[in-house]
Design an enzyme around this catalytic site. Structure first.
Site, mmCIF file in Angstrom:
data_model
loop_
_atom_site.group_PDB
_atom_site.id
_atom_site.type_symbol
_atom_site.label_atom_id
_atom_site.label_comp_id
_atom_site.label_asym_id
_atom_site.label_seq_id
_atom_site.Cartn_x
_atom_site.Cartn_y
_atom_site.Cartn_z
ATOM 1 N N ASP A 26 0.780 -1.231 0.000
ATOM 2 C CA ASP A 26 0.000 0.000 0.000
ATOM 3 C C ASP A 26 0.817 1.289 0.000
ATOM 4 O O ASP A 26 1.920 1.328 0.512
ATOM 5 C CB ASP A 26 -0.999 0.035 1.159
ATOM 6 C CG ASP A 26 -0.566 -0.610 2.429
ATOM 7 O OD1 ASP A 26 -0.592 0.070 3.466
ATOM 8 O OD2 ASP A 26 -0.245 -1.812 2.396
ATOM 9 N N ASP A 51 -10.915 1.753 5.826
ATOM 10 C CA ASP A 51 -9.890 1.283 6.761
ATOM 11 C C ASP A 51 -10.373 1.521 8.182
ATOM 12 O O ASP A 51 -10.470 2.658 8.646
ATOM 13 C CB ASP A 51 -8.588 2.055 6.488
ATOM 14 C CG ASP A 51 -7.431 1.550 7.334
ATOM 15 O OD1 ASP A 51 -7.683 0.914 8.360
ATOM 16 O OD2 ASP A 51 -6.274 1.812 6.953
ATOM 17 N N GLU A 74 -9.495 0.708 12.021
ATOM 18 C CA GLU A 74 -8.486 0.147 12.927
ATOM 19 C C GLU A 74 -8.206 1.017 14.142
ATOM 20 O O GLU A 74 -7.392 0.667 14.985
ATOM 21 C CB GLU A 74 -7.172 -0.101 12.175
ATOM 22 C CG GLU A 74 -6.564 1.142 11.529
ATOM 23 C CD GLU A 74 -5.223 0.848 10.872
ATOM 24 O OE1 GLU A 74 -4.234 0.739 11.602
ATOM 25 O OE2 GLU A 74 -5.189 0.707 9.632
#
Length: 782
Positions: A38, A134, A136
């Site tokens: 990434d 995303d 997290e």
């Protein structure tokens, strides 16, 4: 595995692992998984998408677009433009902050921020990877509002549904992907989120992205993307796509999208004439897909599948290959890979070490702190028979260095008093054994196998202190991960004399960037695709030898076919049929070969019993040359009853086998360079020729005619009485039998003796009788 929350990630950039199989090679699983990593603003905006990304086999990417309700990644638009220009499929992801932007309103606000930046790419009719969310950040006790798995799942569902609705209102079908890690998924999500594809982070100690899996999927029944390591050659994380579900094309936005390589061509190859070779690439895109292989820039007739198989190569097949894939939305051309085809080879020196052959080798060593063990039974440490061994034998040459002194050391072995002219190559089975713990290797585990040619055979081949190394040679380690900043030597290294050749030398087929000599480079991981663990016997006998396997791209714990060849002024290094390096315009001052071992680090091995290089079935081979006559059989005219010999001589490699013929029919048992006839008769007259044959071809001599003549009549030369005995002499044809007869009346004759002479001079003694007269005659034959 427990993952610490990260407030800023580096994005999602996927790289495809090339599959390039020779005949006989297999791949794990039904379909190879594309690999990736990434990017975001943490990577340079000037990232070269053509060379660094696509050039290293990466076929698609996700880049960070937004974060929270206000942040836009400054690199995103540049990344999208440069990726598309390079032919890399790209998508966008959003880094979520549900701990800051609470509840469904917070999800709506962050979705609006993402859509304001990424929406125009999703709806402009282009082709992109599905967007990703995303998740997290810490949403637990450290925050004013504590989420539950139900409420956080609501947040994620709301964000994903907002994006799907925004896209649908523009006529585009979108299904966002959720990124998280294993413990987070288990704690903070429930089954309501499983409608969205999962991208799960799980970093095992010994990952296998082609056949492995995350330790847990949490709330999801299966995974779609797996982040299997937090390191990658591009500086980001490493990921793979689960092709066991659906092709990755199912994750593409757009009803019609151009082809792209999920597994592009990477490895250039080498093969012996007559053997088969297969090129293969996995291509995705809107159907129907049309394929066309190209050879040296020209379309190959009837080569219209994604796989190209050449069943029996010739030197005419040597050159550059590429695959063009086309559909209604566009076309893409693979990278170019080369093929060299060696002519038929013949062995001019060999040693399988099944007996102690130390006297056939010259040992050169940097110090006495080295060892070469001939006739070593490697089955004692669980190593199987080498691929080119016969009858399952397990004897080889073990090499060790830096055994006790803690000083770098090396040794080299060359055939004694040998030199090889013209083109030649050294060819052998090779194994590197390393001590654990694994997969990284234990104390002193890193050591190098070496091999090369163009040496005098009287020098130690390394670049250590005081070295006088000559020739051209190569070195590779078993456990990988060597930093070139430590010694200059890397996992795969080219040396010319005492000079280490760096990545920028252009010698490495893996490229010219800083990764071109490390095992993690896509080129080496495509060449050595499988992970190899120590033999079971070592795992049982040595506690440090765990069941953990080495990473793909590492040489250790497996037999490899190693070849170093001289072709004119070019030197090639080939492992398992894949070209690792090539040296052009080489100048040779000597013509022997060597195999060797080098410990380039001062640290002592934790266990010398399992830390060594091993070679077996060493051969020096040269191109076979068809026979050519240097001496033709000669026509002869001889006398009946004499002996005659026809002789021929040829050049060629290997030495020719012979078959003599009489009037174009093979003569049974006549298989030497000469053919002899004894006491020829009239039936032996005719044409004699010989066929000379070796593996490179055959040639037939000119006809040599055999003509026969009758023997001359006997001519008496002398007659005398000596000592009461009658001495008679006559001349005739040598080797012919003359019958001497006696008569007292010229009517009745009786045989006296049969005579043969090598020089045509005959003498006999006739006993004196009481006959008043005696007559003698000599006639041909009995």
């Amino acid at each position: 595995m427990t993952f610490a929350p990260r407030l800023f990630r580096s994005g999602i950039l996927f790289c495809a692992l090339a599959l390039f199989f020779a005949a006989g090679m297999t791949k794990t699983g039904a379909q190879s998984r594309p690999l990736g990593c990434d990017v975001s603003n943490h990577q340079p905006i000037g990232l070269n998408w053509t060379t660094t990304v696509k050039g290293n086999g990466m076929s698609f990417a996700w880049a960070k677009a937004t974060e929270g309700e206000t942040y836009t990644d400054p690199n995103f638009t540049t990344y999208v433009a440069n990726a598309k220009a390079a032919g890399v499929l790209i998508g966008a992801y959003h880094f979520a902050h549900p701990e800051t932007h609470l509840g469904l309103a917070g999800a709506d606000g962050e979705a609006a921020q993402f859509w304001s930046v990424a929406g125009k790419y999703i709806t402009n009719g282009g082709v992109y990877i599905m967007p990703a969310l995303d998740m997290e950040t810490d949403v637990g006790t450290n925050n004013p509002v504590v989420y539950t798995s139900y409420t956080l799942s609501q947040w994620a569902n709301r964000w994903c549904q907002d994006i799907a609705n925004d896209a649908a209102s523009n006529g585009v079908a979108v299904k966002p992907v959720i990124y998280t890690f294993t413990s987070y998924s288990s704690e903070w999500f429930n089954s309501s989120v499983t409608n969205w594809p999962l991208w799960i982070a799980s970093w095992p100690n010994n990952p296998n992205p082609q056949s492995g899996a995350p330790s847990s999927n949490g709330a999801w029944p299966t995974w779609t993307f797996w982040q299997w390591a937090d390191t990658n050659v591009t500086g980001g994380d490493s990921d793979t796509y689960n092709t066991n579900q659906t092709p990755i094309s199912s994750m593409v936005i757009g009803s019609s999208y151009p082809p792209f390589f999920e597994t592009p061509l990477v490895n250039s190859r080498a093969v012996d004439a007559g053997k088969s070779v297969k090129f293969s690439a996995q291509v995705d895109g809107s159907l129907p897909l049309v394929f066309q292989w190209r050879f040296n820039g020209t379309n190959l007739p009837n080569a219209t599948n994604s796989t190209l198989l050449i069943t029996s190569t010739t030197t005419n097949n040597a050159g550059n290959y590429a695959l063009v894939a086309t559909n209604a939305a566009g076309a893409i051309t693979s990278s170019v890979v080369s093929l060299i085809v060696y002519p038929l080879q013949t062995t001019v020196f060999s040693d399988n070490f099944d007996v102690n052959t130390a006297t056939n080798w010259t040992l050169n060593a940097s110090s006495s702190d080295t060892a070469a063990t001939f006739n070593y039974d490697y089955s004692a440490v669980g190593i199987p028979s080498a691929p080119n061994s016969t009858n399952g034998t397990t004897r080889g040459l073990r090499m060790q260095a830096n055994l006790a002194n803690g000083v770098v050391a090396a040794l080299s072995l060359s055939p004694t008093n040998r030199s090889f002219s013209g083109d030649y190559r050294v060819h052998f089975d090779a194994w590197i054994n390393v001590n654990g713990p694994l997969p990284g290797g234990g104390a002193g585990s890193t050591l190098f196998l070496t091999g090369g040619l163009g040496t005098s055979g009287t020098r130690t081949e390394w670049n250590g202190s005081g070295s006088t190394a000559d020739g051209f040679y190569f070195a590779c380690d078993g456990d990988g991960g060597v930093s070139p900043s430590l010694t200059g030597i890397n996992d795969y290294t080219v040396l010319t004399g005492t000079t280490l050749q760096g990545s920028s030398s252009g010698y490495y087929l893996a490229g010219t960037d800083s990764t071109a000599r490390g095992f993690a480079n896509l080129y080496y991981q495509s060449a050595i695709t499988n992970s190899h663990a120590p033999p079971t016997l070592q795992q049982e006998d040595y506690p440090s030898q765990s069941t953990n396997a080495l990473d793909p791209g590492k040489f250790g714990f497996a037999w490899h076919d190693v070849l170093v060849s001289k072709r004119g002024s070019t030197v090639d290094w080939v492992i398992d049929g894949i070209r690792f390096a090539v040296i052009s315009n080489a100048t040779f001052t000597a013509s022997n070969v060597f195999v060797g071992h080098w410990d380039g680090f001062a640290s002592l091995s934790a266990n010398n019993a399992i830390n060594f290089s091993l070679v077996d079935n060493v051969r020096v081979e040269q191109p076979a040359a068809p026979p050519q006559f240097t001496l033709q059989p000669i026509a002869q005219t001889v006398t009946l009853g004499t002996n005659v010999t026809f002789t021929a001589a040829t050049t060629g490699l290997p030495a020719a086998n012979y078959q003599w013929q009489f009037n174009s029919t093979n003569i049974l048992g006549a298989t030497n360079s000469s053919y002899a006839l004894a006491f020829v008769a009239q039936t032996n007259a005719g044409n004699y020729s010989v066929i000379a044959t070796n593996i490179a071809g055959s040639v037939t001599s000119t006809n040599a005619a055999l003509a026969l003549v009758s023997p001359d009549a006997a001519q008496f030369t002398s007659i005398s009485l000596q000592g009461g005995a009658l001495q008679v002499g006559f001349g005739g044809d040598p080797y012919w039998t003359y019958t001497v007869e006696v008569s007292t009346n010229l009517t009745d004759w009786s045989a006296l003796t049969n005579m043969v002479s090598t020089n045509g001079v005959f003498n006999f003694t006739a006993a004196v009788t009481n006959a008043p007269q005696e007559f003698f005659r000599a006639r041909v034959g009995p």
